[in-house]
Design a protein around this motif. Sequence first.
Motif, PDB file in Angstrom:
ATOM      1  N   PHE A 218      51.310  54.713  37.720  1.00  0.00           N
ATOM      2  CA  PHE A 218      50.531  53.476  37.627  1.00  0.00           C
ATOM      3  C   PHE A 218      49.953  53.300  36.223  1.00  0.00           C
ATOM      4  N   ALA A 219      50.207  52.139  35.636  1.00  0.00           N
ATOM      5  CA  ALA A 219      49.743  51.854  34.276  1.00  0.00           C
ATOM      6  C   ALA A 219      48.287  51.415  34.262  1.00  0.00           C
ATOM      7  N   ASP A 220      47.625  51.683  33.166  1.00  0.00           N
ATOM      8  CA  ASP A 220      46.312  51.095  32.885  1.00  0.00           C
ATOM      9  C   ASP A 220      46.581  49.662  32.427  1.00  0.00           C
ATOM     10  N   PHE A 221      46.370  48.694  33.326  1.00  0.00           N
ATOM     11  CA  PHE A 221      46.684  47.294  33.038  1.00  0.00           C
ATOM     12  C   PHE A 221      45.501  46.548  32.435  1.00  0.00           C
ATOM     13  N   GLY A 222      44.407  47.248  32.196  1.00  0.00           N
ATOM     14  CA  GLY A 222      43.231  46.584  31.633  1.00  0.00           C
ATOM     15  C   GLY A 222      42.555  45.751  32.694  1.00  0.00           C
ATOM     16  N   SER A 223      42.719  44.440  32.622  1.00  0.00           N
ATOM     17  CA  SER A 223      42.164  43.551  33.644  1.00  0.00           C
ATOM     18  C   SER A 223      43.109  42.377  33.874  1.00  0.00           C
ATOM     19  N   ILE A 224      43.135  41.921  35.102  1.00  0.00           N
ATOM     20  CA  ILE A 224      43.928  40.757  35.495  1.00  0.00           C
ATOM     21  C   ILE A 224      43.040  39.858  36.334  1.00  0.00           C
ATOM     22  N   GLU A 225      43.024  38.597  35.998  1.00  0.00           N
ATOM     23  CA  GLU A 225      42.227  37.618  36.743  1.00  0.00           C
ATOM     24  C   GLU A 225      43.133  36.484  37.211  1.00  0.00           C
ATOM     25  N   PHE A 226      43.297  36.373  38.529  1.00  0.00           N
ATOM     26  CA  PHE A 226      44.018  35.237  39.102  1.00  0.00           C
ATOM     27  C   PHE A 226      43.040  34.071  39.187  1.00  0.00           C
ATOM     28  N   THR A 227      43.327  33.004  38.476  1.00  0.00           N
ATOM     29  CA  THR A 227      42.512  31.799  38.576  1.00  0.00           C
ATOM     30  C   THR A 227      43.312  30.722  39.322  1.00  0.00           C
ATOM     31  N   GLY A 228      42.613  29.708  39.790  1.00  0.00           N
ATOM     32  CA  GLY A 228      43.297  28.662  40.550  1.00  0.00           C
ATOM     33  C   GLY A 228      43.943  29.196  41.806  1.00  0.00           C
ATOM     34  N   ALA A 229      43.393  30.272  42.357  1.00  0.00           N
ATOM     35  CA  ALA A 229      43.960  30.866  43.568  1.00  0.00           C
ATOM     36  C   ALA A 229      43.829  29.876  44.718  1.00  0.00           C
ATOM     37  N   SER A 230      44.944  29.534  45.323  1.00  0.00           N
ATOM     38  CA  SER A 230      44.899  28.546  46.392  1.00  0.00           C
ATOM     39  C   SER A 230      45.930  28.836  47.472  1.00  0.00           C
ATOM     40  N   VAL A 231      45.648  28.325  48.669  1.00  0.00           N
ATOM     41  CA  VAL A 231      46.537  28.439  49.820  1.00  0.00           C
ATOM     42  C   VAL A 231      46.722  27.048  50.406  1.00  0.00           C
ATOM     43  N   ASN A 232      47.968  26.676  50.601  1.00  0.00           N
ATOM     44  CA  ASN A 232      48.293  25.359  51.172  1.00  0.00           C
ATOM     45  C   ASN A 232      47.623  24.218  50.421  1.00  0.00           C
ATOM     46  N   GLY A 233      47.461  24.387  49.120  1.00  0.00           N
ATOM     47  CA  GLY A 233      46.893  23.324  48.293  1.00  0.00           C
ATOM     48  C   GLY A 233      45.389  23.309  48.222  1.00  0.00           C
ATOM     49  N   GLY A 234      44.726  24.127  49.030  1.00  0.00           N
ATOM     50  CA  GLY A 234      43.273  24.190  48.993  1.00  0.00           C
ATOM     51  C   GLY A 234      42.804  25.325  48.107  1.00  0.00           C
ATOM     52  N   THR A 235      41.628  25.205  47.563  1.00  0.00           N
ATOM     53  CA  THR A 235      41.114  26.246  46.676  1.00  0.00           C
ATOM     54  C   THR A 235      40.188  27.184  47.430  1.00  0.00           C
ATOM     55  N   GLY A 236      39.996  28.346  46.837  1.00  0.00           N
ATOM     56  CA  GLY A 236      39.024  29.266  47.395  1.00  0.00           C
ATOM     57  C   GLY A 236      39.637  30.447  48.114  1.00  0.00           C
ATOM     58  N   THR A 237      38.927  31.571  48.057  1.00  0.00           N
ATOM     59  CA  THR A 237      39.366  32.800  48.710  1.00  0.00           C
ATOM     60  C   THR A 237      38.302  33.286  49.692  1.00  0.00           C
ATOM     61  N   SER A 238      37.489  32.381  50.171  1.00  0.00           N
ATOM     62  CA  SER A 238      36.402  32.748  51.066  1.00  0.00           C
ATOM     63  C   SER A 238      36.918  33.511  52.273  1.00  0.00           C
ATOM     64  N   GLY A 239      36.290  34.648  52.563  1.00  0.00           N
ATOM     65  CA  GLY A 239      36.681  35.453  53.706  1.00  0.00           C
ATOM     66  C   GLY A 239      37.774  36.458  53.423  1.00  0.00           C
ATOM     67  N   ALA A 240      38.245  36.512  52.180  1.00  0.00           N
ATOM     68  CA  ALA A 240      39.326  37.445  51.847  1.00  0.00           C
ATOM     69  C   ALA A 240      38.844  38.889  51.909  1.00  0.00           C
ATOM     70  N   THR A 241      39.733  39.759  52.324  1.00  0.00           N
ATOM     71  CA  THR A 241      39.473  41.195  52.267  1.00  0.00           C
ATOM     72  C   THR A 241      39.830  41.691  50.876  1.00  0.00           C
ATOM     73  N   ILE A 242      38.931  42.430  50.262  1.00  0.00           N
ATOM     74  CA  ILE A 242      39.179  43.006  48.937  1.00  0.00           C
ATOM     75  C   ILE A 242      39.787  44.390  49.108  1.00  0.00           C
ATOM     76  N   ILE A 243      40.870  44.636  48.373  1.00  0.00           N
ATOM     77  CA  ILE A 243      41.575  45.908  48.435  1.00  0.00           C
ATOM     78  C   ILE A 243      41.497  46.580  47.064  1.00  0.00           C
ATOM     79  N   ASP A 244      41.214  47.867  47.041  1.00  0.00           N
ATOM     80  CA  ASP A 244      41.302  48.658  45.816  1.00  0.00           C
ATOM     81  C   ASP A 244      42.283  49.800  46.027  1.00  0.00           C
ATOM     82  N   ILE A 245      42.946  50.213  44.948  1.00  0.00           N
ATOM     83  CA  ILE A 245      43.892  51.321  45.020  1.00  0.00           C
ATOM     84  C   ILE A 245      43.155  52.648  44.914  1.00  0.00           C
ATOM     85  N   GLU A 246      43.440  53.528  45.880  1.00  0.00           N
ATOM     86  CA  GLU A 246      42.927  54.888  45.838  1.00  0.00           C
ATOM     87  C   GLU A 246      44.107  55.851  45.961  1.00  0.00           C
TER      88      GLU A 246
END
Length: 268
Positions: A218-246
């Motif tokens: 696994f590479a050190d990718f620094g940081s990545i930010e997904f902007t404009g994240a949308s589903v079916n044309g709507g915006t927002g990630t409310s209620g999303a489960t956050i996952i981290d790699i361990e």
Amino acid sequence: MQIPIIASALLCANMVLAAPGTAMRRQRAADRIAERRLGRSSNTIQRVDSELGVTTKNGTSHVEYSSNWAGAVLIGSGYKTVTGTFVVPTPKAPSGGSSSTTYSASAWVGIDGDTCETAILQTGVDFTVQGSSVSYDAWYEWYPDYAYDFSGIPISAGDTITVTVTASSKSAGTAVVENVTTGKSVTHSFSGESDALCQTNAEWIVEDFESGGSLVSFADFGSIEFTGASVNGGTGTSGATIIDIEQSGKVLTDCSASGSTVSCSYSG
């Protein structure tokens, strides 16, 4: 019959001597392509029974852990289109890493692969580094088939990329990668896929993907930010489960989501 063979060998040797950098780049590219053809693939989320437990970020999103996915996952129904935009990072070897080892990571958006494990419709960009050599590959995949590279879309560090997947049915859809910086865009259409989507998961993911049946370094990718994240044309990630790699008891990422933005940083 030996003369043509000797002449050919001398010609190749002269070419390498005349342009060693070009020859090395070509060889690295050939090796990278050969490695991917062995079966570069994403996988469904592989959750880790972490001793860290489930915590909370931003007051609302639960944090869970996996060995291969980091980012945000929405769980619901009727997900047909997922999109997001990110700036291509410059990957590097993790602290204590070797200059002779190849390290990679991938950023993508997709449908399914969490609570639905039968298929994933996904597209994104891989980042790979070995020593001072950095390369990028745009790809598309209908899991459990492996990933295929797009052609005709050069990608460089700092480029702004928009990735979109659209499911027109549970067995058909499209994957689109657009380099906003250069104006280049590529599309792949799927149809008649035997492994059906459920359309119950939407995700924005940084992944430690597989090659040859095991996770890549696994590479050190620094940081990545997904902007404009949308589903079916709507915006927002409310209620999303956050996952981290361990991995091996160590958390390698720090992800969060707020509004229409999903952010992940390498913390390993």
